[in-house]
Design a protein around this motif. Structure first.
Motif, short mmCIF file in Angstrom:
data_model
loop_
_atom_site.label_atom_id
_atom_site.label_comp_id
_atom_site.label_asym_id
_atom_site.label_seq_id
_atom_site.Cartn_x
_atom_site.Cartn_y
_atom_site.Cartn_z
N TYR A 6 0.91 -1.29 0.14
CA TYR A 6 0.03 -0.14 -0.14
C TYR A 6 0.88 1.44 -0.10
O TYR A 6 0.60 2.13 -0.75
CB TYR A 6 -0.95 -0.08 1.23
N GLN A 7 1.88 1.33 0.94
CA GLN A 7 2.79 2.36 0.82
C GLN A 7 3.45 2.80 -0.45
O GLN A 7 3.35 3.79 -0.77
CB GLN A 7 3.86 2.46 1.80
N HIS A 8 3.99 1.58 -0.82
CA HIS A 8 4.62 1.88 -2.28
C HIS A 8 3.71 2.39 -3.35
O HIS A 8 4.06 3.39 -4.02
CB HIS A 8 5.31 0.52 -2.59
N ARG A 9 2.48 1.73 -3.49
CA ARG A 9 1.50 2.09 -4.39
C ARG A 9 0.89 3.50 -4.12
O ARG A 9 0.55 4.38 -5.10
CB ARG A 9 0.21 1.27 -4.35
N THR A 10 0.90 3.89 -2.62
CA THR A 10 0.34 5.41 -2.69
C THR A 10 1.34 6.51 -2.86
O THR A 10 0.93 7.60 -3.12
CB THR A 10 -0.12 5.25 -1.28
N TYR A 11 2.62 6.25 -2.30
CA TYR A 11 3.66 7.05 -2.57
C TYR A 11 4.70 7.26 -3.21
O TYR A 11 5.50 8.25 -3.49
CB TYR A 11 4.17 7.21 -0.95
N ALA A 12 5.07 6.10 -3.98
CA ALA A 12 6.27 6.09 -4.57
C ALA A 12 6.61 7.18 -5.35
O ALA A 12 7.35 8.09 -5.52
CB ALA A 12 6.57 4.53 -5.14
N GLU A 13 5.39 7.48 -6.26
CA GLU A 13 5.24 8.50 -7.40
C GLU A 13 5.65 9.80 -6.85
O GLU A 13 6.47 10.74 -7.22
CB GLU A 13 4.16 8.38 -8.26
N ALA A 14 4.96 10.17 -5.91
CA ALA A 14 4.60 11.52 -4.97
C ALA A 14 6.22 11.78 -4.68
O ALA A 14 6.48 12.89 -4.61
CB ALA A 14 3.44 11.32 -3.86
N ILE A 15 6.64 10.64 -4.04
CA ILE A 15 7.95 10.72 -3.47
C ILE A 15 9.10 11.46 -4.40
O ILE A 15 9.72 12.24 -4.33
CB ILE A 15 8.57 9.59 -2.52
N LYS A 16 8.84 10.69 -5.65
CA LYS A 16 9.92 10.93 -6.83
C LYS A 16 9.78 12.53 -7.04
O LYS A 16 10.58 13.12 -7.17
CB LYS A 16 9.69 10.05 -7.93
#
Ligand code: NAD
Ligand code: UDP
Length: 389
Positions: free
Chosen positions: A370-380
């Protein structure tokens, strides 16, 4: 639906639909509880909070199958005259509202004490005066430190469960000195527990007290700089998730030697649902809700999260996976820690037949997915953006 209306309680009686006043419904636990009540029961929820981001998906659009059964009331219980009316309209009040992140306990002790004690007082009063049932969220932190932590390091008694297992009706509450402001939260929670217990004893108020032991899962807290302040310090799951998402080392406070038992939020929500729907079995009780089989040191938690994140993201772990930081550097003056938290499960087992199911590996796998799907793009995007000067 037919399935939902045919539901029965633990004694085989049909469950009557309730109206539930849920205070703090927009938080981590509240969002999961609302989700469960909407998708699997016929209860109505008056959802009170200052934010609703985590329950937006339950409120909109208005063609959702539970439309009309959940309504959001944006209010701060510190100062809002609508509170008593909403409690009066309901069969049951559940109070989740609190400042409950350790980074606040020693740096904002006044807000912490007001939030966990003073602001909870009117809720207890309105429930008592109007003969309404209350489920109040306390914390495993009311136990404080284990008795065993005061024994010499090499004492064999430290291995004896009598010196560390935490029992609702037997274990003492052991806090540090007053200048260790970490304990402001635990102490405020303890006093509100005692007040609720006294309302039960002297005035016959129907109550249940919940002591969560590190419930974790999706939507817990925030990721600093993405959906929360960049300088904010959330609880350990979100701190470590943030480090993993950014490819930074995980910070181990004072060596990461403290021990915790983590329970999957979805398992824990089952326990709360049983309390809601079995008042005769839950009233007058204090319940530990945790998973004694999922014990790790914070260091072991970090190591497991690094492995799981690498699996779900397909990325290599960072070169330096963890670094040590002192608690003074990380949390500031006045921090202190609970050494070990193993919940005794006898009471909840006997009263409600509840047991946790999910292993630590499995709950981390679904949560970090869930964390990866929700935030990975936003963090980049955040990382790519040049810092404004
Ligand atoms: P959370 O911070 O996600 O949720 C608390 C919610 O209460 C937030 O949405 C916040 O906006 C709301 N709130 C706070 N003050 C308010 C006010 N004055 N008026 C209206 N709303 C207000 O935390 P959570 O993890 O969901 O915890 C819920 C409860 O469970 C808390 O009482 C906490 O102390 C207790 N608890 C949780 C854990 C855990 O493992 N998650 C452990 C121990 C205790
Ligand atoms: N912790 C840590 N690194 C972090 C965040 C927390 O080592 O980045 C430690 C913290 O000192 C405590 C444990 O992890 O020993 C759990 O902290 P959390 O904030 O989740 O709350 P607690 O269980 O203490 O209530």
């Amino acid at each position: 639906s037919v399935g939902a209306s045919a539901r029965v309680d633990l004694d085989g009686n049909p469950i009557k639909p309730l109206t539930i006043c849920m205070i703090g419904a927009g938080g981590f636990i509240g969002s999961h509880l609302c989700e469960k009540l909407m998708s699997e029961t016929q209860h109505k929820v008056l959802a009170l909070d200052v934010y609703n981001d985590k329950i937006k998906h339950l409120l909109e659009p208005d063609n959702l199958p539970w439309h009309g059964r959940i309504t959001f009331h944006r209010l701060n219980i510190k100062h809002d005259s609508r509170l008593e009316g909403l409690i009066k309209m309901s069969d049951l009040t559940i109070n989740l509202a609190a400042i409950c992140t350790p980074a606040d306990y020693n740096t904002r002790p006044l807000d912490t004490i007001y939030s966990n004690f003073i602001d909870a007082l009117p809720v207890v009063k309105y429930c008592s005066e109007n003969n309404k049932r209350l489920i109040h969220f306390s914390t495993c932190e009311v136990y404080g430190k284990t008795i065993g932590s005061f024994l010499p390091k090499d004492s064999p008694l430290r291995q004896d469960p009598a010196y560390y297992v935490l029992k609702e009706d037997e274990s003492p509450c052991i806090f540090g000195s007053i200048e260790k402001q970490r304990w402001s939260y635990a102490c405020a929670k303890q006093l509100i527990e005692r007040l609720i217990y006294a309302e039960g004893a002297e005035n016959g108020m129907e109550f249940t007290i919940v002591r969560p032991f590190n419930w974790i899962g999706p939507r817990m807290d925030f990721i600093p700089g993405v959906d929360g302040p960049s300088e904010g310090v959330p609880r350990v799951l979100a701190c470590f998730s943030n480090n993993l998402l950014r490819g930074q080392p995980l910070k181990l406070v004072d060596g990461g030697q403290s021990q915790r038992t983590f329970v999957y939020i979805k398992d824990a929500i089952e326990a709360v649902t049983l309390m809601i729907e079995n008042p005769a079995r839950a009233n007058g009780h204090i319940f530990n809700v945790g998973n004694p089989n999922n014990e790790v040191t914070v260091r072991q938690l970090a190591e497991m999260m690094i492995k799981v994140y690498s699996k779900v993201s397909g990325e290599q772990p960072p070169e330096t996976p963890t670094i040590d930081v002192s608690s003074k550097e990380f949390y500031g003056e006045g921090y202190d820690d609970s050494d070990k938290r193993i919940p005794d499960m006898t009471t909840i087992n006997r009263q409600l037949g509840w047991n946790p199911k999910t292993s630590l590996w499995d709950l981390l796998e679904s949560t970090l997915t869930y964390q990866h799907r929700t935030y990975a793009e936003a963090i980049k995007k955040v990382i790519a953006k040049p810092v404004a000067s």
